[in-house]
Design a protein around this motif. Structure first.
Motif, short mmCIF file in Angstrom:
data_model
loop_
_atom_site.label_atom_id
_atom_site.label_comp_id
_atom_site.label_asym_id
_atom_site.label_seq_id
_atom_site.Cartn_x
_atom_site.Cartn_y
_atom_site.Cartn_z
N LEU A 450 0.84 -1.20 0.00
CA LEU A 450 0.00 0.00 0.00
C LEU A 450 0.87 1.25 0.00
CD1 LEU A 450 -2.83 -0.89 2.56
CD2 LEU A 450 -3.06 -0.70 0.09
N GLY A 451 1.94 1.21 0.81
CA GLY A 451 2.84 2.36 0.88
C GLY A 451 3.69 2.53 -0.35
N VAL A 452 4.03 1.43 -1.02
CA VAL A 452 4.85 1.49 -2.23
C VAL A 452 4.04 1.98 -3.43
CG1 VAL A 452 6.10 0.07 -3.91
CG2 VAL A 452 6.53 -0.22 -1.47
N LEU A 453 2.78 1.58 -3.51
CA LEU A 453 1.96 1.90 -4.68
C LEU A 453 1.27 3.25 -4.58
CD1 LEU A 453 0.28 -1.59 -5.17
CD2 LEU A 453 2.09 -0.59 -6.58
N ASP A 454 0.82 3.60 -3.37
CA ASP A 454 0.04 4.84 -3.19
C ASP A 454 0.54 5.60 -1.97
OD1 ASP A 454 -2.08 4.39 -5.33
OD2 ASP A 454 -2.31 2.58 -4.12
N PRO A 455 1.74 6.15 -2.04
CA PRO A 455 2.29 6.87 -0.87
C PRO A 455 1.41 8.05 -0.48
CG PRO A 455 3.57 7.31 -2.86
CD PRO A 455 2.65 6.20 -3.20
N THR A 474 5.53 7.83 4.68
CA THR A 474 5.53 7.20 3.36
C THR A 474 6.81 6.39 3.19
OG1 THR A 474 6.55 9.15 2.36
CG2 THR A 474 4.14 9.03 2.34
N LEU A 475 6.76 5.41 2.31
CA LEU A 475 7.94 4.60 2.03
C LEU A 475 8.72 5.13 0.84
CD1 LEU A 475 6.56 1.00 2.63
CD2 LEU A 475 8.29 2.18 3.97
N VAL A 476 8.01 5.62 -0.18
CA VAL A 476 8.65 6.19 -1.37
C VAL A 476 7.86 7.41 -1.80
CG1 VAL A 476 9.55 3.95 -2.17
CG2 VAL A 476 7.31 4.74 -2.95
N PRO A 586 16.69 10.97 6.58
CA PRO A 586 15.31 10.47 6.49
C PRO A 586 14.47 11.31 5.52
CG PRO A 586 15.57 11.74 8.49
CD PRO A 586 16.93 11.67 7.87
N GLN A 587 13.48 10.69 4.92
CA GLN A 587 12.62 11.40 3.99
C GLN A 587 11.63 12.27 4.74
OE1 GLN A 587 11.08 8.02 1.79
NE2 GLN A 587 12.42 8.47 0.07
N ASN A 588 11.10 13.25 4.03
CA ASN A 588 10.13 14.15 4.64
C ASN A 588 8.88 13.36 5.05
OD1 ASN A 588 9.15 16.72 5.42
ND2 ASN A 588 7.90 16.81 3.56
N GLY A 589 8.43 13.58 6.29
CA GLY A 589 7.25 12.89 6.80
C GLY A 589 7.55 11.55 7.43
N SER A 590 8.83 11.17 7.56
CA SER A 590 9.17 9.87 8.14
C SER A 590 8.75 9.81 9.60
CB SER A 590 10.68 9.62 8.04
OG SER A 590 11.06 9.44 6.70
N TRP A 591 8.32 8.63 10.00
CA TRP A 591 7.94 8.34 11.39
C TRP A 591 8.92 7.28 11.87
CZ3 TRP A 591 2.92 9.84 13.66
CH2 TRP A 591 2.74 9.36 14.94
N ILE A 592 9.85 7.66 12.73
CA ILE A 592 10.95 6.78 13.11
C ILE A 592 10.83 6.40 14.58
CG2 ILE A 592 13.45 6.58 13.33
CD1 ILE A 592 13.68 8.58 11.02
N ARG A 593 10.83 5.09 14.81
CA ARG A 593 10.83 4.59 16.19
C ARG A 593 12.24 4.16 16.55
NH1 ARG A 593 5.97 3.59 14.02
NH2 ARG A 593 4.14 3.95 15.33
N SER A 594 12.72 4.61 17.69
CA SER A 594 14.10 4.31 18.08
C SER A 594 14.20 4.26 19.59
CB SER A 594 15.04 5.39 17.51
OG SER A 594 16.36 5.19 17.97
N THR A 595 15.11 3.41 20.08
CA THR A 595 15.33 3.32 21.52
C THR A 595 16.24 4.44 22.01
OG1 THR A 595 17.17 1.79 21.11
CG2 THR A 595 14.99 0.83 21.55
N SER A 596 16.89 5.13 21.09
CA SER A 596 17.76 6.24 21.45
C SER A 596 17.36 7.46 20.62
CB SER A 596 19.23 5.90 21.19
OG SER A 596 19.46 5.74 19.80
N ARG A 597 18.01 8.57 20.87
CA ARG A 597 17.71 9.79 20.12
C ARG A 597 18.82 10.09 19.10
NH1 ARG A 597 15.35 13.83 24.89
NH2 ARG A 597 13.51 12.56 25.36
N VAL A 598 19.41 9.01 18.60
CA VAL A 598 20.43 9.15 17.57
C VAL A 598 19.77 8.94 16.21
CG1 VAL A 598 22.58 8.25 16.62
CG2 VAL A 598 22.26 8.41 19.10
#
Length: 650
Positions: A450-455, A474-476, A586-598
């Motif tokens: 879904l993310g690849v075809l219709d970001p 979005t992925l792409v 990272p791309q614009n609008g990325s939602w990144i989950r991380s255990t650190s703030r790096v």
């Protein structure tokens, strides 16, 4: 005199204590009793039942709201059973007095005094159904208690949820479905009269077993309420000759795995997004195909609507009851090796970051990295090969070379963020991600497509009708999504346009086909329950024919060929828009989950970099982000500037 006063005092004290106790008791919230137990009922998008799970005691019972019931049914019920329903507080004193006088006068019961509220009390607690004086008093007390806490509409809802209508059918929603194959919202007077008559003697008045008794009971209801509701004589004459149902219909169960999935999540009754006709068609196609294959090979499939994520068909296995094939397992939620199905995403990320071009030519030859020496599926090499051919033929070496450029760990982290942390328990797949080393469920793979075809559209599968929120990330890019679709479109020998991506896992344990249509996505998985190797399964030879048959049988429209921007289009554009991307990740609008703030950065190393407006100086591959939530990353180089907004979640 003193004794008399003592007796009076005792009587008064007893009365005060009794009234006080009754007042206290009736102020306590009533118990829900059987109202807590409901059947699990899934309905399709057009309201038809596609799956029914009975209550623990074997009843088909569905909660109902007053607005779901034909007002005529409520009107006739009250006119027949309890004319002063809207005025009394649980007990109809006039009816009780009349019943008492008649009992004394005639020596037998000639009229009832039971209100709808009292009947509802008996339905909530079946132990109050005994015909004794003390039980009747308890009914009255419970009726007063119910009226103090519930509205009149809520009491009617409870009655219409629990009233018996023959066999294991309880509640008007189940009754109208079982007897009339319709909802209780629009009923005929003939149907209403039967529904009012049945609860008084649900077994002896069943129209399928005792049609004469059912007819007479219906007529009694009509004759009694006709003068009270001013029914026209001709209307009654017409209803009197209308037939009653001759059989009790119960729905067959489909989408069993989805029912279990949603029931586990607490959804006992739900209007789903499924198309009931499509669901049956997909089930039949999978069952027919699997019959020709040796056990324990299984299959699963789903149809998802593009841009909305609405699931239109959901088949977790080809045969739920099969023990040899372990059909009770929901393979759409089982982690599996996706084979080559992630290759479109790999090439898409590289196109987005400018690491490859649309007309890229790869070197498909021996590849060796730190003890890892992958090969193609056919154990051969193709030499120089273009991007389209590399993607369609699922060549491993070109995809792995590209994956190395974009960093497999970075891509896995981004996928994990996109899938709400679902991949957190898996170790880094490294370069094997390109050939199935990162395990996904079919549901997750559908979300990725879904993310690849219709970001920018829905990225999650949705099973319940309602508003679909937009994707958070979005992925792409949209331009890359169009390029990928163009690369995947092929024409078959019969001239039919198709777009799909297949995948085959190690030892042919899993075979996949993700087929793309104009408005829908069909995903088919085939494999073995316990990852047993096979000698026959492949994505192209096993899964794709099924997805193709599903699309053809449902008349799905093939995808339109995208109109791509020419390569030299930038040459005629003004110089002010000729800037290249300065931030690749990272791309614009990325939602990144991380255990650190790096935060890892990929971009132009000669640009000046800023985080939330504060200068970072020259390029650094990793930066410390001071806060979770929304952060802005900016890169400037000469007259060019780019700002990407990123949401960091911890």
């Amino acid at each position: 005199m003193t004794i008399f006063r003592g007796i009076i005092s005792t009587i008064v004290a007893t009365a005060v204590i009794t009234l006080g106790a009754l007042a206290w008791y009736t102020n306590q919230p009533p118990e829900l009793g059987r109202l807590d137990a409901a059947s699990g009922v899934l309905r399709s998008s057009d309201g038809r039942i596609i799956n029914l799970t009975l209550t623990d005691k074997g009843f088909w019972r569905e909660p109902v709201r007053i607005e779901e019931i034909d007002p005529g049914l409520v009107e006739v019920l009250i006119a027949y059973e309890d004319q002063r329903y809207w005025q009394h507080s649980g007990i109809d004193l006039w009816a009780a007095a009349r019943a008492g006088i008649n009992l004394i006068k005639y020596g037998k019961v000639t009229s009832g005094a039971s209100t709808i509220t009292m009947q509802t009390v008996r339905l909530l607690n079946t132990s109050l159904g005994k015909r004794t004086f003390t039980t009747k008093l308890r009914q009255m007390v419970e009726a007063i208690r119910l009226e103090r806490h519930w509205t009149k509409d809520e009491i009617l809802e409870a009655y219409f949820t629990l009233a018996p209508y023959g066999g294991n059918i309880e509640g008007v929603k189940a009754a109208t479905e079982a007897w009339f194959q319709k909802s209780p919202a629009n009923l005929t007077l003939n149907e209403i009269a039967l529904l009012v008559a049945l609860p008084q003697s649900p077994e002896r008045r069943r129209p399928d077993r005792f049609p004469h008794a059912a007819y007479e009971a219906k007529q009694v209801v009509l004759e009694k309420v006709a003068p009270r509701l001013n029914f026209a004589p001709n209307a009654l004459a017409e209803v009197s000759i209308e037939p009653l149902p001759s059989r009790l219909s119960k729905p067959s169960s489909h989408a069993i795995h989805l029912a279990e999935r949603l029931n586990h999540a607490g959804h006992r009754g739900l209007n789903t997004t499924l198309n009931s006709d499509w669901q049956r068609q997909v089930e039949n196609i999978l069952a027919h195909d699997i019959e020709t294959r040796p056990a324990p090979i299984q299959a699963a499939a789903l149809i998802v609507e593009r841009k909305t994520g609405l699931v239109r068909a959901y088949v977790g296995s080809s045969n739920y009851s099969s023990t040899l094939r372990k059909g009770a397992i929901n393979y759409l939620t089982s982690l599996r090796s996706p084979g080559s199905t992630l290759k479109p995403l790999i090439y898409g990320k590289a196109l987005d970051r400018g690491l490859i071009q649309f007309d890229e030519v790869f070197d498909d030859s021996t590849y060796f990295r730190a003890g890892y020496q992958p090969t193609n599926f056919n154990q051969d090499f193709s030499g120089k090969v273009g991007l389209r051919n590399a993607l369609i033929t699922s060549l491993n070496i070109p995809a792995i070379r590209v994956l190395e450029k974009i960093d497999p760990n970075l891509l896995q982290s981004e996928l994990n963020s996109y899938l709400d942390g679902a991949l957190s328990t898996q170790q880094d797949a490294g370069l094997s991600l390109g050939v199935g080393g990162l395990y996904l469920t079919p549901e997750q793979l559908a979300s990725v497509y879904l993310g690849v075809l219709d970001p920018g559209q829905a990225r999650e599968l949705t099973f319940e009708l309602g508003e679909v929120p937009p994707t958070e990330m979005t992925l792409v890019s949209q331009a890359t999504a169009e390029q990928l679709l163009d690369l995947l479109i092929q024409e078959m020998s019969n001239g039919e346009r198709v777009a799909f991506k297949t995948g085959t896992s190690y030892a042919r344990q899993d075979a996949w086909s993700v087929q793309i249509y104009e408005n829908h996505l069909i995903l088919v998985w085939m494999g073995t329950p316990d990852n047993e190797p096979t000698s026959t399964l492949t994505g192209a030879g096993s899964a794709f024919p099924i997805s193709l048959e599903i699309g053809r049988s449902l008349g799905f429209k093939p995808p339109s060929k995208p109109v791509l921007q020419p390569r030299d289009a930038f040459e005629v554009m003004p110089a002010k828009v000729a800037c290249h991307d300065l931030i690749n990740y990272p791309q614009n609008g990325s939602w990144i989950r991380s255990t650190s703030r790096v935060l890892k950065i990929i971009g132009d190393q000669e640009a000046d970099w800023y985080l939330n407006g504060k200068p970072l100086g020259r390029f650094r591959s990793q930066i410390d982000v001071p806060q979770a939530g929304v952060n802005t990353l900016t890169a400037r180089k000469g007259s060019c500037s780019q700002t990407n907004e990123v949401f960091l979640e911890q």
